[in-house]
Design an enzyme around this catalytic site. Structure first.
Site, PDB file in Angstrom:
ATOM      1  N   ARG A 221      10.240  -1.033 -42.924  1.00  0.00           N
ATOM      2  CA  ARG A 221       9.076  -1.728 -42.361  1.00  0.00           C
ATOM      3  C   ARG A 221       8.622  -1.032 -41.076  1.00  0.00           C
ATOM      4  O   ARG A 221       7.443  -0.881 -40.827  1.00  0.00           O
ATOM      5  CB  ARG A 221       9.438  -3.194 -42.067  1.00  0.00           C
ATOM      6  CG  ARG A 221       8.243  -4.003 -41.591  1.00  0.00           C
ATOM      7  CD  ARG A 221       8.523  -5.477 -41.643  1.00  0.00           C
ATOM      8  NE  ARG A 221       9.383  -5.893 -40.555  1.00  0.00           N
ATOM      9  CZ  ARG A 221       9.848  -7.129 -40.405  1.00  0.00           C
ATOM     10  NH1 ARG A 221       9.549  -8.060 -41.284  1.00  0.00           N
ATOM     11  NH2 ARG A 221      10.596  -7.456 -39.386  1.00  0.00           N
TER      12      ARG A 221
ATOM     13  N   ARG B 174       5.852  -1.179 -36.236  1.00  0.00           N
ATOM     14  CA  ARG B 174       5.896  -2.392 -35.417  1.00  0.00           C
ATOM     15  C   ARG B 174       6.586  -2.127 -34.095  1.00  0.00           C
ATOM     16  O   ARG B 174       7.670  -1.563 -34.066  1.00  0.00           O
ATOM     17  CB  ARG B 174       6.652  -3.508 -36.168  1.00  0.00           C
ATOM     18  CG  ARG B 174       5.767  -4.234 -37.146  1.00  0.00           C
ATOM     19  CD  ARG B 174       6.590  -5.195 -37.950  1.00  0.00           C
ATOM     20  NE  ARG B 174       7.330  -6.112 -37.083  1.00  0.00           N
ATOM     21  CZ  ARG B 174       7.451  -7.403 -37.335  1.00  0.00           C
ATOM     22  NH1 ARG B 174       6.840  -7.936 -38.367  1.00  0.00           N
ATOM     23  NH2 ARG B 174       8.175  -8.167 -36.557  1.00  0.00           N
TER      24      ARG B 174
ATOM     25  N   ARG C 215      15.987 -21.686 -34.702  1.00  0.00           N
ATOM     26  CA  ARG C 215      16.791 -20.464 -34.634  1.00  0.00           C
ATOM     27  C   ARG C 215      18.058 -20.658 -33.809  1.00  0.00           C
ATOM     28  O   ARG C 215      18.849 -19.734 -33.688  1.00  0.00           O
ATOM     29  CB  ARG C 215      15.958 -19.363 -33.980  1.00  0.00           C
ATOM     30  CG  ARG C 215      15.315 -18.374 -34.959  1.00  0.00           C
ATOM     31  CD  ARG C 215      14.501 -17.442 -34.116  1.00  0.00           C
ATOM     32  NE  ARG C 215      14.236 -16.164 -34.649  1.00  0.00           N
ATOM     33  CZ  ARG C 215      13.094 -15.794 -35.230  1.00  0.00           C
ATOM     34  NH1 ARG C 215      12.162 -16.697 -35.469  1.00  0.00           N
ATOM     35  NH2 ARG C 215      12.885 -14.557 -35.575  1.00  0.00           N
TER      36      ARG C 215
ATOM     37  N   LYS D  58      11.238 -13.054 -45.680  1.00  0.00           N
ATOM     38  CA  LYS D  58      10.859 -14.443 -45.393  1.00  0.00           C
ATOM     39  C   LYS D  58       9.336 -14.629 -45.353  1.00  0.00           C
ATOM     40  O   LYS D  58       8.822 -15.583 -45.925  1.00  0.00           O
ATOM     41  CB  LYS D  58      11.449 -14.843 -44.027  1.00  0.00           C
ATOM     42  CG  LYS D  58      12.016 -16.208 -43.970  1.00  0.00           C
ATOM     43  CD  LYS D  58      12.978 -16.435 -42.812  1.00  0.00           C
ATOM     44  CE  LYS D  58      12.832 -15.528 -41.629  1.00  0.00           C
ATOM     45  NZ  LYS D  58      11.933 -16.017 -40.581  1.00  0.00           N
TER      46      LYS D  58
ATOM     47  N   ARG E 151      17.848  -7.772 -32.511  1.00  0.00           N
ATOM     48  CA  ARG E 151      17.385  -8.941 -33.271  1.00  0.00           C
ATOM     49  C   ARG E 151      18.445  -9.374 -34.284  1.00  0.00           C
ATOM     50  O   ARG E 151      18.669 -10.558 -34.498  1.00  0.00           O
ATOM     51  CB  ARG E 151      16.069  -8.633 -33.993  1.00  0.00           C
ATOM     52  CG  ARG E 151      14.881  -8.667 -33.046  1.00  0.00           C
ATOM     53  CD  ARG E 151      13.668  -8.049 -33.664  1.00  0.00           C
ATOM     54  NE  ARG E 151      13.049  -8.859 -34.691  1.00  0.00           N
ATOM     55  CZ  ARG E 151      12.297  -8.371 -35.674  1.00  0.00           C
ATOM     56  NH1 ARG E 151      12.100  -7.086 -35.777  1.00  0.00           N
ATOM     57  NH2 ARG E 151      11.740  -9.171 -36.549  1.00  0.00           N
TER      58      ARG E 151
HETATM   59  P1  AMP Z   1       9.546 -13.698 -36.096  1.00  0.00           P
HETATM   60  O1  AMP Z   1       8.187 -13.231 -36.476  1.00  0.00           O
HETATM   61  O2  AMP Z   1       9.899 -15.049 -36.662  1.00  0.00           O
HETATM   62  O3  AMP Z   1      10.623 -12.675 -36.354  1.00  0.00           O
HETATM   63  O4  AMP Z   1       9.531 -13.919 -34.496  1.00  0.00           O
HETATM   64  C1  AMP Z   1       9.245 -12.848 -33.613  1.00  0.00           C
HETATM   65  C2  AMP Z   1       9.859 -13.129 -32.256  1.00  0.00           C
HETATM   66  O5  AMP Z   1       9.336 -14.351 -31.699  1.00  0.00           O
HETATM   67  C3  AMP Z   1      11.365 -13.322 -32.245  1.00  0.00           C
HETATM   68  O6  AMP Z   1      12.069 -12.104 -32.208  1.00  0.00           O
HETATM   69  C4  AMP Z   1      11.571 -14.157 -30.981  1.00  0.00           C
HETATM   70  O7  AMP Z   1      11.488 -13.356 -29.812  1.00  0.00           O
HETATM   71  C5  AMP Z   1      10.340 -15.062 -31.001  1.00  0.00           C
HETATM   72  N1  AMP Z   1      10.611 -16.322 -31.734  1.00  0.00           N
HETATM   73  C6  AMP Z   1      10.060 -16.736 -32.916  1.00  0.00           C
HETATM   74  N2  AMP Z   1      10.549 -17.927 -33.283  1.00  0.00           N
HETATM   75  C7  AMP Z   1      11.448 -18.286 -32.341  1.00  0.00           C
HETATM   76  C8  AMP Z   1      12.323 -19.401 -32.155  1.00  0.00           C
HETATM   77  N3  AMP Z   1      12.378 -20.409 -33.060  1.00  0.00           N
HETATM   78  N4  AMP Z   1      13.102 -19.431 -31.057  1.00  0.00           N
HETATM   79  C9  AMP Z   1      13.070 -18.456 -30.139  1.00  0.00           C
HETATM   80  N5  AMP Z   1      12.288 -17.361 -30.246  1.00  0.00           N
HETATM   81  C10 AMP Z   1      11.485 -17.269 -31.334  1.00  0.00           C
END
Ligand code: AMP
Length: 198
Positions: free
Chosen positions: A137, A143, A98, A23, A154
């Site tokens: 990754r 990470r 989400r 993504k 996740r």
């Molecule tokens: P990402 O980089 O989009 O995978 O986001 C990393 C982390 O941020 C996720 O695992 C969540 O803990 C938090 N996060 C990001 N976007 C959201 C969202 N829309 N709702 C809730 N938590 C989020």
């Protein structure tokens, strides 16, 4: 760019997909190719963590476990962000919504401003491929949030809370499913074709 949008000139899209679907990479290419503001909730939260902001400290407790930050927190962040002048020319949401409540809140706030989401691009990748990609990754970037347990969590959170959004947007008639397998440019070509029809 000459895109005929039902909502007017600005195209607003949601980029959707499981963790490890590529993504982030596609988001950058879409933002550049279509001149859209890239709004990534993950990036906003990581910046808040780095800044030592109060919001960051709260968010980190969830992010470290691979869980979702509470809806009301993330909805507030998006509401502020899309109200900024630079979002008027169109935006791409990456990592939001989400959950179903987040999607409903997004619809309500866009409704209020007389706009909407033109298309939801879902990058589809099967579970086995996702696990392989996320492990790779983890090996390369080391990470913190990619430990085996966090990765599994996740994915589970995605299946339970985020995947149902596909039905939500399918029912709204704006879901466009893209095959996420193949080279980066091949996947982008599919997305490009879908978005060029908006
Ligand atoms: P990402 O980089 O989009 O995978 O986001 C990393 C982390 O941020 C996720 O695992 C969540 O803990 C938090 N996060 C990001 N976007 C959201 C969202 N829309 N709702 C809730 N938590 C989020």
């Amino acid at each position: 760019m000459a895109h005929s949008c039902i909502m007017g000139d600005a195209m607003n899209i949601v980029l959707f997909g499981p963790p490890g679907a590529g993504k982030g990479t596609q988001a950058t290419k879409i933002a550049d190719g279509f001149g859209l503001l890239h709004i990534s909730t993950g990036d906003i939260l990581r910046a808040a963590v780095k800044d030592g902001a109060e919001l960051g400290a709260l968010a980190k407790t969830y992010m470290d476990k691979g869980e979702l930050v509470p809806d009301e927190v993330i909805i507030g962040i998006i509401k502020d962000r899309i109200a900024q002048p630079d979002a008027k020319g169109g935006f791409m949401l990456d990592g939001f919504p989400r959950t179903i409540p987040q999607a409903r809140a997004l619809d309500a706030m866009l409704d209020e401003s007389g706009s909407g989401i033109d298309m939801v691009v879902s990058i589809n990748v099967d579970d086995a491929e996702i696990l392989a990609r996320v492990r790779e990754r983890q090996r390369i970037e080391k990470r913190e949030d990619d430990s085996e347990e966090v990765v599994r969590n996740r994915l589970e959170v995605y299946m339970r809370q985020t995947a149902p959004l596909k039905d939500y947007y399918e029912n709204a008639g704006i879901l466009n499913e893209i095959d996420g397998l193949g080279k980066i440019d091949e996947v982008f070509e599919r997305i490009d074709a879908a978005l060029s029809s908006v």
